[in-house]
Design a protein around this motif. Structure first.
Motif, PDB file in Angstrom:
ATOM      1  N   ARG A  73       0.845  -1.200   0.000  1.00 46.37           N
ATOM      2  CA  ARG A  73       0.000   0.000   0.000  1.00 46.37           C
ATOM      3  C   ARG A  73       0.876   1.243   0.000  1.00 46.37           C
ATOM      4  N   LYS A  74       0.315   2.347  -0.457  1.00 48.51           N
ATOM      5  CA  LYS A  74       1.041   3.606  -0.461  1.00 48.51           C
ATOM      6  C   LYS A  74       0.618   4.457   0.734  1.00 48.51           C
ATOM      7  N   VAL A  75       1.579   5.192   1.286  1.00 50.52           N
ATOM      8  CA  VAL A  75       1.335   6.051   2.428  1.00 50.52           C
ATOM      9  C   VAL A  75       1.699   7.483   2.044  1.00 50.52           C
ATOM     10  N   CYS A  76       0.809   8.410   2.366  1.00 47.01           N
ATOM     11  CA  CYS A  76       1.026   9.817   2.050  1.00 47.01           C
ATOM     12  C   CYS A  76       1.495  10.559   3.304  1.00 47.01           C
ATOM     13  N   GLU A  77       2.560  11.333   3.181  1.00 40.88           N
ATOM     14  CA  GLU A  77       3.038  12.135   4.310  1.00 40.88           C
ATOM     15  C   GLU A  77       2.039  13.259   4.574  1.00 40.88           C
ATOM     16  N   ARG A  78       1.699  13.440   5.851  1.00 37.39           N
ATOM     17  CA  ARG A  78       0.764  14.490   6.255  1.00 37.39           C
ATOM     18  C   ARG A  78       1.399  15.336   7.335  1.00 37.39           C
ATOM     19  N   SER A  79       0.897  16.554   7.478  1.00 39.06           N
ATOM     20  CA  SER A  79       1.445  17.465   8.470  1.00 39.06           C
ATOM     21  C   SER A  79       0.313  18.255   9.134  1.00 39.06           C
ATOM     22  N   LEU A  80       0.451  18.479  10.441  1.00 37.69           N
ATOM     23  CA  LEU A  80      -0.514  19.288  11.178  1.00 37.69           C
ATOM     24  C   LEU A  80      -0.320  20.739  10.779  1.00 37.69           C
ATOM     25  N   ARG A  81      -1.365  21.357  10.244  1.00 37.06           N
ATOM     26  CA  ARG A  81      -1.286  22.722   9.754  1.00 37.06           C
ATOM     27  C   ARG A  81      -1.902  23.741  10.691  1.00 37.06           C
ATOM     28  N   ARG A  82      -2.920  23.353  11.444  1.00 33.30           N
ATOM     29  CA  ARG A  82      -3.586  24.308  12.326  1.00 33.30           C
ATOM     30  C   ARG A  82      -4.338  23.555  13.411  1.00 33.30           C
ATOM     31  N   THR A  83      -4.421  24.163  14.578  1.00 31.57           N
ATOM     32  CA  THR A  83      -5.235  23.598  15.648  1.00 31.57           C
ATOM     33  C   THR A  83      -6.348  24.577  15.995  1.00 31.57           C
ATOM     34  N   TYR A  84      -7.465  24.021  16.357  1.00 29.60           N
ATOM     35  CA  TYR A  84      -8.619  24.814  16.770  1.00 29.60           C
ATOM     36  C   TYR A  84      -8.990  24.388  18.188  1.00 29.60           C
ATOM     37  N   THR A  85      -8.959  25.331  19.104  1.00 29.83           N
ATOM     38  CA  THR A  85      -9.373  25.119  20.488  1.00 29.83           C
ATOM     39  C   THR A  85     -10.141  26.367  20.916  1.00 29.83           C
ATOM     40  N   PRO A  86     -10.823  26.325  22.062  1.00 35.02           N
ATOM     41  CA  PRO A  86     -11.521  27.535  22.498  1.00 35.02           C
ATOM     42  C   PRO A  86     -10.597  28.750  22.612  1.00 35.02           C
ATOM     43  N   GLY A  87      -9.324  28.551  22.904  1.00 38.02           N
ATOM     44  CA  GLY A  87      -8.397  29.665  23.051  1.00 38.02           C
ATOM     45  C   GLY A  87      -7.728  30.109  21.769  1.00 38.02           C
ATOM     46  N   THR A  88      -7.866  29.324  20.691  1.00 40.36           N
ATOM     47  CA  THR A  88      -7.181  29.696  19.451  1.00 40.36           C
ATOM     48  C   THR A  88      -8.112  30.191  18.359  1.00 40.36           C
ATOM     49  N   ILE A  89      -9.405  30.049  18.527  1.00 37.40           N
ATOM     50  CA  ILE A  89     -10.342  30.581  17.529  1.00 37.40           C
ATOM     51  C   ILE A  89     -10.595  32.045  17.868  1.00 37.40           C
ATOM     52  N   CYS A  90     -10.172  32.928  16.986  1.00 37.43           N
ATOM     53  CA  CYS A  90     -10.266  34.373  17.243  1.00 37.43           C
ATOM     54  C   CYS A  90     -11.216  35.091  16.288  1.00 37.43           C
ATOM     55  N   ASP A  91     -11.563  34.472  15.196  1.00 36.97           N
ATOM     56  CA  ASP A  91     -12.413  35.109  14.189  1.00 36.97           C
ATOM     57  C   ASP A  91     -13.832  35.282  14.742  1.00 36.97           C
ATOM     58  N   GLU A  92     -14.325  36.518  14.768  1.00 35.83           N
ATOM     59  CA  GLU A  92     -15.651  36.797  15.313  1.00 35.83           C
ATOM     60  C   GLU A  92     -16.752  36.044  14.578  1.00 35.83           C
ATOM     61  N   GLU A  93     -16.566  35.804  13.286  1.00 38.97           N
ATOM     62  CA  GLU A  93     -17.569  35.064  12.533  1.00 38.97           C
ATOM     63  C   GLU A  93     -17.680  33.626  13.025  1.00 38.97           C
ATOM     64  N   LEU A  94     -16.587  33.087  13.543  1.00 43.55           N
ATOM     65  CA  LEU A  94     -16.591  31.706  14.004  1.00 43.55           C
ATOM     66  C   LEU A  94     -17.045  31.565  15.450  1.00 43.55           C
ATOM     67  N   ILE A  95     -16.706  32.515  16.306  1.00 43.68           N
ATOM     68  CA  ILE A  95     -17.077  32.376  17.718  1.00 43.68           C
ATOM     69  C   ILE A  95     -18.302  33.186  18.089  1.00 43.68           C
ATOM     70  N   GLY A  96     -18.682  34.146  17.277  1.00 42.24           N
ATOM     71  CA  GLY A  96     -19.808  35.000  17.629  1.00 42.24           C
ATOM     72  C   GLY A  96     -19.335  36.084  18.584  1.00 42.24           C
ATOM     73  N   CYS A  97     -19.688  37.334  18.328  1.00 42.79           N
ATOM     74  CA  CYS A  97     -19.159  38.419  19.147  1.00 42.79           C
ATOM     75  C   CYS A  97     -19.794  38.457  20.532  1.00 42.79           C
ATOM     76  N   HIS A  98     -20.854  37.709  20.768  1.00 40.62           N
ATOM     77  CA  HIS A  98     -21.487  37.723  22.084  1.00 40.62           C
ATOM     78  C   HIS A  98     -20.846  36.741  23.060  1.00 40.62           C
ATOM     79  N   GLU A  99     -19.935  35.906  22.577  1.00 45.55           N
ATOM     80  CA  GLU A  99     -19.299  34.917  23.441  1.00 45.55           C
ATOM     81  C   GLU A  99     -17.937  35.411  23.918  1.00 45.55           C
ATOM     82  N   SER A 100     -17.649  35.174  25.188  1.00 45.32           N
ATOM     83  CA  SER A 100     -16.320  35.498  25.694  1.00 45.32           C
ATOM     84  C   SER A 100     -15.461  34.244  25.648  1.00 45.32           C
ATOM     85  N   ARG A 101     -14.191  34.422  25.423  1.00 43.78           N
ATOM     86  CA  ARG A 101     -13.228  33.317  25.379  1.00 43.78           C
ATOM     87  C   ARG A 101     -12.075  33.670  26.302  1.00 43.78           C
ATOM     88  N   PRO A 102     -12.111  33.192  27.548  1.00 41.79           N
ATOM     89  CA  PRO A 102     -11.002  33.510  28.455  1.00 41.79           C
ATOM     90  C   PRO A 102      -9.686  32.942  27.939  1.00 41.79           C
TER      91      PRO A 102
END
Length: 110
Positions: A73-102
């Protein structure tokens, strides 16, 4: 999303399995669900809102340059490009401006 992650995507967001999920006749077939690339951030934010962490992994090589493993079988090399956690999502469209993220930062002087 593959295997256990596919179950999370299916159960939490009602994403459909590709190929109908696991095939008992073909043990190599993995459970898999997917979303269009344009929806990755929105889908990741929904999964994070349900208490999960998300890692975006991308293929690093083309199918023609994949390496063969012992059983042929063939195996493709992959790499972690980005992580999403409550502390790393900063875009207002994604978290909603009414939510606080400590977020905490600790500075230790040398």
């Amino acid at each position: 999303l593959y295997e256990r992650d596919a179950l999370v995507g299916h159960n939490e967001l009602n994403l459909n399995f590709t190929h109908g999920g696991r095939d008992p006749k073909n043990p190599r077939r993995m459970m898999c669900v997917g979303v269009p690339e344009a929806c990755v951030e929105a889908t990741a934010s929904k999964i994070v809102a349900r208490g999960y962490k998300v890692g975006l992994v991308e293929e690093m090589e083309k199918a023609t340059s994949m390496k063969k493993i012992a059983d042929g079988r063939k195996v493709c090399e992959r790499s972690l490009r980005r992580t999403y956690t409550p502390g790393t999502i900063c875009d207002e469209e994604l978290i909603g401006c009414h939510e606080s993220r400590p977020l905490v930062s600790i500075f230790l002087p040398e």
